[in-house]
Enzyme design. Structure first.
Site, mmCIF file in Angstrom:
data_model
loop_
_atom_site.group_PDB
_atom_site.id
_atom_site.type_symbol
_atom_site.label_atom_id
_atom_site.label_comp_id
_atom_site.label_asym_id
_atom_site.label_seq_id
_atom_site.Cartn_x
_atom_site.Cartn_y
_atom_site.Cartn_z
ATOM 1 N N CYS A 241 0.796 -1.245 0.000
ATOM 2 C CA CYS A 241 0.000 0.000 0.000
ATOM 3 C C CYS A 241 0.821 1.284 0.000
ATOM 4 C CB CYS A 241 -0.948 0.011 1.189
ATOM 5 S SG CYS A 241 -2.183 -1.283 1.081
ATOM 6 N N LYS B 210 2.807 2.188 -3.256
ATOM 7 C CA LYS B 210 1.855 2.311 -4.381
ATOM 8 C C LYS B 210 1.041 3.602 -4.257
ATOM 9 C CE LYS B 210 -2.006 -0.218 -3.921
ATOM 10 N NZ LYS B 210 -3.187 0.640 -3.871
#
Ligand code: NAD
Length: 439
Positions: free
Chosen positions: A268, A271
């Site tokens: 997470c 990204k």
């Protein structure tokens, strides 16, 4: 108490006024005659709410006077509180010349005093300034030893202009860096009635803490403002969004994620950071230097782990932990995978132990990620920590696996430990082989 306050600027004038209000006898010292004259006339040389009345009252009650004469001020007091300016040099470095000058003056004035004098420095000074420069100057000019013949404390100031008196009375914390109890006790007497959290520490840690605070505050402002610009371009109300953001005191405005350790990773954070900076740069046409710098900082930190393995000196390396955090098998963008790749690339003989990672059970994006990053991963993973320890001369602690006891034993033997997770932080020994990444 009888206290001399050196430097009658924003910090010194507020400190002098508050100390006098609290019943101390205060002598302000400044090289600027305008400032000392103003104080002696009962006026404040700086603008700050309520300060004018306080100076006036303190001067009328004879608890506050001002002078340009350092020797006279030291002779009449038991403690000097140093608040002189420490501005930036053109190259960004700190200009500590005023501080050094005052140390010389106070040192010379202490010479021959037949009582213990305490010097408290409040000016912001880079770590090492006190030990390498200010204390030696005091010692040289006083002809005595700090901690023995006179007291020294580094005592950072946290007041904010505009609310300086309230901040003096209710500071976020009282930090005292000192080498000896007598110096600390002398300073504590100033705050005897203040019910505020105390932090007693070393001089260097106190110096550094002030900088961490201010860098953090600056980062917070810039971070909030970058998201404000993003919100504005998106037609979203930035003040509303940020007031929602700060409502999360579990993860957002909390001690979470602020302990030094290894780099961030996972499926997470990298990204989402990339997507946000892409949006800002390419679609909103915004410059976002804080957000843009985060991935670069993380990459530098991954390299710092590699540098420590290099420093440890052995070619046989065992890595404890591979996934992006303990008790998950998610390997995507794990900084430990990147570290493993880099170690293999550099020819280290690597073995990896991670009880949560079973190749047979990996699926989907996670599986293809690791197969691409480390194609022969199966040959490197070992099932038991003992297998890893039998191979490795340098053990890299990637995350908090349940192996602290075994690794602690290694410290006393012919092994190096590179601790990226703080697993053995509280058991550090003098063992040369222990290398922590941020401690
Ligand atoms: N202003 C703030 O809000 C704040 C908050 C916390 C810490 N600090 C730190 O406190 C220190 C003082 O900041 P400030 O804003 O009060 O500075 P300032 O520039 O307002 O005042 C410094 C004073 O020191 C005097 N001075 C310089 N050399 C002297 C000497 N040899 N003898 C006596 N006086 C001398 C100057 O004439 C000046 O009046 C700095 O290190 C600063 O980083 C400032």
């Amino acid at each position: 108490m009888k206290i001399a306050v050196f430097g009658l600027g924003y910090v010194g004038t507020v400190s002098a006024a508050c100390l006098a209000r609290d019943g101390n006898e205060v002598i302000g010292v400044d090289i600027n005659p305008q400032k000392t004259e103003m104080i002696n006339a009962g006026h404040t040389p700086i603008i700050e709410p309520r300060l004018g009345e306080m100076i006036d009252a303190a001067v009328k009650s004879s608890r506050l006077t001002a002078t340009q004469n350092a020797e006279e001020a030291v002779a009449a007091t038991d403690m000097a509180v140093v608040c002189v300016s420490t501005p930036s040099q053109p190259n960004g470095n700190l200009d500590d010349r005023h501080l050094a000058k005052v140390a010389e003056e106070i040192g010379a004035s202490m010479r021959g005093l037949n009582r213990r004098y305490t010097v408290v420095v409040r000016s912001t000074a880079l770590p090492g300034t006190m030990r390498e420069k200010i204390i030696p100057l005091l010692e040289e000019h006083a002809g005595g030893r700090a901690g023995e013949d006179f007291g020294v404390c580094y005592h950072p100031e946290f007041l904010r202009e505009g609310s300086a008196i309230d901040d003096y009375d209710q500071p976020p914390k009282i930090v005292i860096g000192s080498e000896d109890d007598a110096s600390r006790d002398a300073l504590e007497r100033v705050y005897v009635n203040q019910d505020v959290q105390r932090i007693y520490t070393t001089i260097e840690e106190a110096e550094l803490l002030k900088y961490i605070d201010n860098c953090w505050h600056a980062l917070k402002v810039a971070f909030g403002n970058e998201f404000g610009r993003i919100c504005h371009k998106l037609g979203v109300d930035g003040r509303r969004v940020m007031s929602m953001f700060v409502q999360d005191t579990k993860l957002n405005i909390s001690p979470k994620y602020l302990q030094p350790g290894y780099a961030f990773g996972g499926s997470c954070l990298p990204k989402d950071l990339r997507a946000m900076t892409y949006l800002g740069r390419n679609r909103l046409d915004l410059s976002l230097p804080v957000l843009d710098s985060i991935m670069a900082s993380n990459a530098v930190h991954i390299e710092a782990g590699l540098d420590l393995v290099r420093e440890a000196g052995h070619r046989e390396v065992g890595l404890v932990g591979l996934s992006f955090k303990p008790e998950t098998d998610d390997l995507r963008e794990s900084p430990l995978v990147t570290l493993a790749e880099r170690l293999i690339g550099k020819g280290y003989q690597l073995r990896i132990y991670d009880p949560s990672v079973s190749l047979a059970k990996l699926m989907g994006g996670n599986k293809s990620y690791i197969e691409q990053a480390i194609p022969h991963i199966a040959e490197l993973l070992v099932p038991k920590v003992d297998d890893l320890l039998a191979h490795a001369k340098t053990v890299v602690i990637g995350h908090r696996a349940d192996v602290a006891e075994k690794l602690a034993v290694l410290q006393s033997e012919d092994h190096a430990i590179v601790d990226l997770a703080g697993l053995l932080w509280d058991r550090q020994t003098d063992n040369q082989g222990y290398l922590g990444i941020g401690w």
